[in-house]
Design a protein around this motif. Sequence first.
Motif, PDB file in Angstrom:
ATOM      1  N   PRO A   1     -12.284   8.514 -29.431  1.00 26.18           N
ATOM      2  CA  PRO A   1     -11.374   7.255 -29.277  1.00 26.18           C
ATOM      3  C   PRO A   1     -11.942   5.813 -28.649  1.00 26.18           C
ATOM      4  O   PRO A   1     -11.549   4.977 -28.981  1.00 26.18           O
ATOM      5  CB  PRO A   1     -10.421   7.938 -28.156  1.00 26.18           C
ATOM      6  CG  PRO A   1     -10.369   9.435 -28.354  1.00 26.18           C
ATOM      7  CD  PRO A   1     -11.932   9.525 -28.757  1.00 26.18           C
ATOM      8  N   LEU A   2     -12.952   6.286 -27.989  1.00 27.40           N
ATOM      9  CA  LEU A   2     -13.827   4.797 -27.469  1.00 27.40           C
ATOM     10  C   LEU A   2     -15.116   4.975 -27.613  1.00 27.40           C
ATOM     11  O   LEU A   2     -15.968   5.952 -27.459  1.00 27.40           O
ATOM     12  CB  LEU A   2     -13.587   4.852 -25.949  1.00 27.40           C
ATOM     13  CG  LEU A   2     -14.521   3.675 -25.179  1.00 27.40           C
ATOM     14  CD1 LEU A   2     -13.993   2.219 -25.722  1.00 27.40           C
ATOM     15  CD2 LEU A   2     -14.326   3.792 -23.736  1.00 27.40           C
ATOM     16  N   LEU A   3     -15.736   3.905 -28.376  1.00 27.80           N
ATOM     17  CA  LEU A   3     -17.203   3.873 -28.857  1.00 27.80           C
ATOM     18  C   LEU A   3     -17.782   2.767 -28.212  1.00 27.80           C
ATOM     19  O   LEU A   3     -17.440   1.612 -28.153  1.00 27.80           O
ATOM     20  CB  LEU A   3     -17.428   3.661 -30.427  1.00 27.80           C
ATOM     21  CG  LEU A   3     -18.948   3.797 -30.738  1.00 27.80           C
ATOM     22  CD1 LEU A   3     -19.617   5.075 -30.581  1.00 27.80           C
ATOM     23  CD2 LEU A   3     -18.902   3.459 -32.497  1.00 27.80           C
ATOM     24  N   LEU A   4     -18.973   3.227 -27.280  1.00 25.92           N
ATOM     25  CA  LEU A   4     -19.817   2.138 -26.678  1.00 25.92           C
ATOM     26  C   LEU A   4     -20.989   2.010 -27.482  1.00 25.92           C
ATOM     27  O   LEU A   4     -21.847   2.927 -27.552  1.00 25.92           O
ATOM     28  CB  LEU A   4     -20.098   2.624 -25.342  1.00 25.92           C
ATOM     29  CG  LEU A   4     -19.123   3.131 -24.307  1.00 25.92           C
ATOM     30  CD1 LEU A   4     -19.686   3.534 -22.971  1.00 25.92           C
ATOM     31  CD2 LEU A   4     -17.939   1.933 -24.140  1.00 25.92           C
ATOM     32  N   ALA A   5     -21.093   0.786 -27.999  1.00 23.99           N
ATOM     33  CA  ALA A   5     -22.334   0.204 -29.026  1.00 23.99           C
ATOM     34  C   ALA A   5     -23.215  -0.523 -28.112  1.00 23.99           C
ATOM     35  O   ALA A   5     -22.799  -1.783 -27.762  1.00 23.99           O
ATOM     36  CB  ALA A   5     -21.826  -0.120 -30.188  1.00 23.99           C
ATOM     37  N   ASP A   6     -24.245   0.065 -27.631  1.00 23.76           N
ATOM     38  CA  ASP A   6     -25.073  -0.843 -26.771  1.00 23.76           C
ATOM     39  C   ASP A   6     -26.189  -1.230 -27.663  1.00 23.76           C
ATOM     40  O   ASP A   6     -27.169  -0.716 -27.810  1.00 23.76           O
ATOM     41  CB  ASP A   6     -25.750   0.295 -25.402  1.00 23.76           C
ATOM     42  CG  ASP A   6     -26.183  -1.064 -24.580  1.00 23.76           C
ATOM     43  OD1 ASP A   6     -26.501  -2.098 -24.936  1.00 23.76           O
ATOM     44  OD2 ASP A   6     -26.698  -0.302 -23.352  1.00 23.76           O
ATOM     45  N   GLU A   7     -26.305  -2.632 -27.978  1.00 26.07           N
ATOM     46  CA  GLU A   7     -27.262  -3.368 -28.611  1.00 26.07           C
ATOM     47  C   GLU A   7     -27.554  -2.254 -29.940  1.00 26.07           C
ATOM     48  O   GLU A   7     -28.445  -1.969 -30.364  1.00 26.07           O
ATOM     49  CB  GLU A   7     -28.559  -3.536 -27.952  1.00 26.07           C
ATOM     50  CG  GLU A   7     -28.397  -4.306 -26.702  1.00 26.07           C
ATOM     51  CD  GLU A   7     -28.452  -5.744 -27.014  1.00 26.07           C
ATOM     52  OE1 GLU A   7     -28.181  -6.257 -28.153  1.00 26.07           O
ATOM     53  OE2 GLU A   7     -27.779  -6.435 -26.169  1.00 26.07           O
ATOM     54  N   PRO A   8     -26.498  -2.205 -30.832  1.00 28.71           N
ATOM     55  CA  PRO A   8     -26.566  -1.346 -31.835  1.00 28.71           C
ATOM     56  C   PRO A   8     -27.345  -2.041 -33.297  1.00 28.71           C
ATOM     57  O   PRO A   8     -27.610  -1.404 -34.244  1.00 28.71           O
ATOM     58  CB  PRO A   8     -25.314  -0.944 -32.482  1.00 28.71           C
ATOM     59  CG  PRO A   8     -24.447  -2.276 -31.948  1.00 28.71           C
ATOM     60  CD  PRO A   8     -25.155  -2.778 -30.735  1.00 28.71           C
TER      61      PRO A   8
END
Length: 300
Positions: free
Chosen positions: A158-165
Amino acid sequence: MRGGRRVAAVTAADFDLAAGECLALVGESGCGKSVLASALLGLLPGNAETTGTARLGGVDLLAADERTLARTVRGRRVGLVPQSPAAHLTPVRTVRSQLEETVRELTGTARRERRAAAEAAAERAAFPAGHLDRHPHELSGGLAQRAATALALIGDAPLLLADEPTTGLDRDLVERTVDELRRHADEGRGLLLITHDLEAARRIADRVAVMYAGRIVETAAAHRFFGEPGPRHPYARGLLDALPDRAFTPIPGMPPELTDLPSGCAFAPRCGRATAECGTLPVPLAGVACHHPVRGGGDA
């Protein structure tokens, strides 16, 4: 830290993120963006302390214990595209085996269908099928980034954390990757995009939050941030002005050390609009934490 010193890595971060929305968190290196993502997943070092709340589906992520985080949150409720993908890939196993294991754990796919599911996950992240049977050390930085993205997307969290993808990707792959992340949000999930790439943020973000020295100094709708009237915080405006297709003017000076933050506005020493009033910490008002915000069109 040693000697009893403390680092205020993130302070008073206050934001919300709705299902189906992409919030881009931007700012210079070292400002606290990745620390915030790590805090949400309980991945901070043991000497870190957190206060406050971070609610997702009735669970306070900051208060959850390791068992809860490991079994019900990471990968299932919150996915992560890590900033350093090589450190998150198992070095002694192929990309295919790691994808198949993740498919099994997060989706319960039957054994006979896992190979196809792993290949489909790789395709979503533009990871070439010909590299699936390679080990992480055999991958370039860009391929490792795409492998990590494929792993993060499998659970449809439900939540995606995209760190410098988009690190290590050429522009075509940047656009393909962020478009896939945008589809993740368009299907009714939340996306927190942590990035230095303002073009990527402009392409897919609904809102933009700007962080400086551990604090969110401005939050604005993306169309207003990148268009008219533009950012209101001088630092946020400076980020845009530094782009090659804009003024291409760097922000003068250097960010402060987080171990030695001033009592007032941390950006004041670099700001051409600073006055004595900036010696006190500005209170966020209408999405901007600044004593002298820029008005529409960049006027004083």
